[in-house]
Design a protein around this motif. Structure first.
Motif, PDB file in Angstrom:
ATOM      1  N   GLY A  95       0.880  -1.652   0.186  1.00  0.00           N
ATOM      2  CA  GLY A  95       0.080   0.116  -0.073  1.00  0.00           C
ATOM      3  C   GLY A  95       1.331   1.293  -0.019  1.00  0.00           C
ATOM      4  O   GLY A  95       1.977   1.416   0.544  1.00  0.00           O
ATOM      5  N   ALA A  96       0.233   2.206  -0.943  1.00  0.00           N
ATOM      6  CA  ALA A  96       1.456   3.229  -0.677  1.00  0.00           C
ATOM      7  C   ALA A  96       0.382   4.518  -0.891  1.00  0.00           C
ATOM      8  O   ALA A  96      -0.573   4.563  -1.872  1.00  0.00           O
ATOM      9  CB  ALA A  96       2.466   3.501  -1.917  1.00  0.00           C
ATOM     10  N   PRO A  97       0.699   5.640  -1.376  1.00  0.00           N
ATOM     11  CA  PRO A  97       0.258   7.035  -1.621  1.00  0.00           C
ATOM     12  C   PRO A  97       0.421   7.110  -2.855  1.00  0.00           C
ATOM     13  O   PRO A  97       1.477   6.296  -3.723  1.00  0.00           O
ATOM     14  CB  PRO A  97       1.783   8.090  -0.732  1.00  0.00           C
ATOM     15  CG  PRO A  97       1.945   7.656   0.660  1.00  0.00           C
ATOM     16  CD  PRO A  97       1.855   6.098  -0.265  1.00  0.00           C
ATOM     17  N   ASP A  98      -0.801   7.951  -3.553  1.00  0.00           N
ATOM     18  CA  ASP A  98      -0.382   7.956  -5.105  1.00  0.00           C
ATOM     19  C   ASP A  98       0.849   8.311  -6.384  1.00  0.00           C
ATOM     20  O   ASP A  98       0.452   8.257  -7.057  1.00  0.00           O
ATOM     21  CB  ASP A  98      -1.548   8.293  -5.537  1.00  0.00           C
ATOM     22  CG  ASP A  98      -1.644   9.830  -5.631  1.00  0.00           C
ATOM     23  OD1 ASP A  98      -1.677  10.327  -4.261  1.00  0.00           O
ATOM     24  OD2 ASP A  98      -1.567  10.148  -6.665  1.00  0.00           O
ATOM     25  N   GLY A  99       1.057   8.881  -4.992  1.00  0.00           N
ATOM     26  CA  GLY A  99       2.310   9.894  -5.784  1.00  0.00           C
ATOM     27  C   GLY A  99       3.579   9.104  -6.217  1.00  0.00           C
ATOM     28  O   GLY A  99       4.122   8.845  -6.996  1.00  0.00           O
ATOM     29  N   ILE A 100       4.222   8.796  -5.272  1.00  0.00           N
ATOM     30  CA  ILE A 100       5.131   7.211  -5.305  1.00  0.00           C
ATOM     31  C   ILE A 100       4.444   5.961  -5.540  1.00  0.00           C
ATOM     32  O   ILE A 100       5.410   5.399  -6.498  1.00  0.00           O
ATOM     33  CB  ILE A 100       5.366   6.835  -3.445  1.00  0.00           C
ATOM     34  CG1 ILE A 100       6.751   5.920  -3.910  1.00  0.00           C
ATOM     35  CG2 ILE A 100       4.994   6.556  -2.953  1.00  0.00           C
ATOM     36  CD1 ILE A 100       8.003   5.458  -3.077  1.00  0.00           C
ATOM     37  N   ALA A 101       3.523   5.275  -5.605  1.00  0.00           N
ATOM     38  CA  ALA A 101       2.337   4.817  -6.819  1.00  0.00           C
ATOM     39  C   ALA A 101       2.829   4.824  -7.942  1.00  0.00           C
ATOM     40  O   ALA A 101       3.182   3.893  -8.756  1.00  0.00           O
ATOM     41  CB  ALA A 101       1.349   4.356  -5.449  1.00  0.00           C
ATOM     42  N   ASN A 102       2.668   5.483  -8.025  1.00  0.00           N
ATOM     43  CA  ASN A 102       2.202   6.222  -9.602  1.00  0.00           C
ATOM     44  C   ASN A 102       3.832   6.482  -9.781  1.00  0.00           C
ATOM     45  O   ASN A 102       4.008   6.188 -11.582  1.00  0.00           O
ATOM     46  CB  ASN A 102       1.743   7.520  -9.979  1.00  0.00           C
ATOM     47  CG  ASN A 102       0.326   6.546 -10.295  1.00  0.00           C
ATOM     48  OD1 ASN A 102      -0.302   6.269 -11.236  1.00  0.00           O
ATOM     49  ND2 ASN A 102      -1.196   7.267  -9.131  1.00  0.00           N
ATOM     50  N   TYR A 103       5.016   6.672  -9.466  1.00  0.00           N
ATOM     51  CA  TYR A 103       5.553   7.351 -10.612  1.00  0.00           C
ATOM     52  C   TYR A 103       7.194   7.277  -9.590  1.00  0.00           C
ATOM     53  O   TYR A 103       8.149   6.978 -10.463  1.00  0.00           O
ATOM     54  CB  TYR A 103       6.348   9.306 -10.306  1.00  0.00           C
ATOM     55  CG  TYR A 103       4.900   9.743 -10.821  1.00  0.00           C
ATOM     56  CD1 TYR A 103       5.137   9.971 -12.576  1.00  0.00           C
ATOM     57  CD2 TYR A 103       3.546   9.538 -10.507  1.00  0.00           C
ATOM     58  CE1 TYR A 103       3.676  10.522 -12.786  1.00  0.00           C
ATOM     59  CE2 TYR A 103       2.384   9.991 -11.193  1.00  0.00           C
ATOM     60  CZ  TYR A 103       3.171  11.009 -12.378  1.00  0.00           C
ATOM     61  OH  TYR A 103       2.299  11.572 -13.370  1.00  0.00           O
ATOM     62  N   VAL A 104       7.247   5.931  -8.682  1.00  0.00           N
ATOM     63  CA  VAL A 104       8.402   5.162  -8.556  1.00  0.00           C
ATOM     64  C   VAL A 104       8.805   3.651  -8.430  1.00  0.00           C
ATOM     65  O   VAL A 104       8.724   2.726  -8.735  1.00  0.00           O
ATOM     66  CB  VAL A 104       8.550   5.062  -7.255  1.00  0.00           C
ATOM     67  CG1 VAL A 104      10.298   4.499  -6.330  1.00  0.00           C
ATOM     68  CG2 VAL A 104       9.742   7.008  -7.256  1.00  0.00           C
ATOM     69  N   LEU A 105       6.885   3.602  -8.436  1.00  0.00           N
ATOM     70  CA  LEU A 105       7.019   2.302  -7.284  1.00  0.00           C
ATOM     71  C   LEU A 105       7.120   1.032  -9.098  1.00  0.00           C
ATOM     72  O   LEU A 105       6.838  -0.018  -8.505  1.00  0.00           O
ATOM     73  CB  LEU A 105       5.372   1.397  -6.684  1.00  0.00           C
ATOM     74  CG  LEU A 105       6.035   1.586  -5.148  1.00  0.00           C
ATOM     75  CD1 LEU A 105       4.562   1.194  -4.351  1.00  0.00           C
ATOM     76  CD2 LEU A 105       6.755   1.888  -4.585  1.00  0.00           C
ATOM     77  N   PRO A 106       6.525   1.552  -9.569  1.00  0.00           N
ATOM     78  CA  PRO A 106       6.637   0.773 -11.235  1.00  0.00           C
ATOM     79  C   PRO A 106       7.591  -0.163 -11.597  1.00  0.00           C
ATOM     80  O   PRO A 106       7.942  -0.809 -11.692  1.00  0.00           O
ATOM     81  CB  PRO A 106       5.697   1.454 -12.062  1.00  0.00           C
ATOM     82  CG  PRO A 106       4.718   2.227 -11.201  1.00  0.00           C
ATOM     83  CD  PRO A 106       5.421   2.612 -10.355  1.00  0.00           C
TER      84      PRO A 106
END
Length: 293
Positions: A95-106
């Motif tokens: 689970g992650a905030p959408d900023g890091i989820a969209n731009y780092v985690l992928p």
């Protein structure tokens, strides 16, 4: 330098707290304090600044950090080699905030999955706090470290944020030379009553007004800025994806926050532990890379 002392250094650097690091290392805080003092004597430098808010790395501590992490990575590689380099299998939800989820985690998740074909990773991108006790996720990326519950918390990395806007928006509106000049400009930001973490309440810190265009999503805020909606705070690691944006007051407005990785103590099995390690290494590397692009 003693590797055991460097392990203590990493634990305190990541958690920002002697008490939290002691839990993860299974040592008492007094022992950790002595070990940090011993390491500082060996290094001939002060590595932490101590305050009521916790332990923060000094400049010397920041210089030591990548070397300590390199030793840790080599130690783990050796353990994996002795274990036969067994691939990870199973499924882990992050689970992650959408900023890091969209731009780092992928990117991080794709590399981990590529190295471990039997591993499944779920990324739940929601702008809220995850309840690990109810198993909403196995691992959660947070901004403020949780204070309650049977949780294990480690600091992932610092990240930076800047004030930014489209160039054509800036050309069409009065110039901004100081923070006072922000008054009268249309501000993009979080919906005030939907800010789920106090560390995300940026606008008061930079002296900006209540946002005229607002969203509970950092990614939507970026979209509003890219559409010329106004001026707002942007994660520096998101800026490479928005080349039409330019920083505003770059020498004056530069915020720093930190990401933390949290898991429930009952979810501390070998699979989640190893994925947490891989995730931490990947996030640190990608945030540093994206912030310099």
């Amino acid at each position: 330098m003693d590797w055991d002392d460097l392990r203590v250094f990493l634990g305190v650097a990541r958690s920002g707290s002697l008490a939290e690091a002691a839990k993860g290392l299974r040592l008492d805080p007094a022992t950790l304090s002595r070990r940090i003092a011993r390491l500082e004597r060996a290094a001939g430098a002060t590595l932490f600044l101590k305050s009521p808010r916790g332990y923060a790395l000094t400049e010397a501590g920041h210089r030591l950090l990548p070397h300590a992490e390199g030793m840790e990575a080599r130690a783990r590689a050796g353990e994996a080699a002795l274990a036969g380099g067994e691939a990870l299998r199973g499924r882990v939800r992050i689970g992650a905030p959408d900023g890091i989820a969209n731009y780092v985690l992928p990117g991080v998740a794709a590399r981990i999955a590529g190295a471990h074909p039997g591993l499944g990773l779920d990324i739940v991108a929601l702008p809220r706090v995850f309840d690990l006790g109810r198993r909403e996720a196995d691992l959660a990326v947070t901004v403020s470290p949780p204070k309650a519950g049977r949780l294990m918390v480690r600091k992932l990395c610092d990240y930076r944020l800047s004030l930014a806007a489209r160039r054509d928006y800036l050309d069409a509106h009065p110039p901004i030379r100081t923070r006072d000049d922000l008054r009268g400009h249309r501000i993009v930001g979080y919906i005030p009553d939907m800010i789920f973490d106090a560390d995300l309440d940026y606008l008061g810190e930079v002296g900006a007004e209540t946002p005229g265009l607002a969203s509970n999503s950092a990614s939507v805020q970026l979209g509003l800025l890219r559409a010329g909606g106004g001026i707002g705070i942007v994660h520096d690691f998101m800026l490479p994806a928005a080349p039409e944006l330019t920083r505003v007051l770059p020498d004056d407005v530069r915020l720093t926050r930190a990401y933390h990785l949290t898991r429930h103590r009952d979810a501390a099995g070998p699979l989640v532990t190893r994925v947490a390690d891989l995730l931490a290494e990947g996030v640190r590397a990608d945030v540093a890379r994206l912030e310099t692009e």
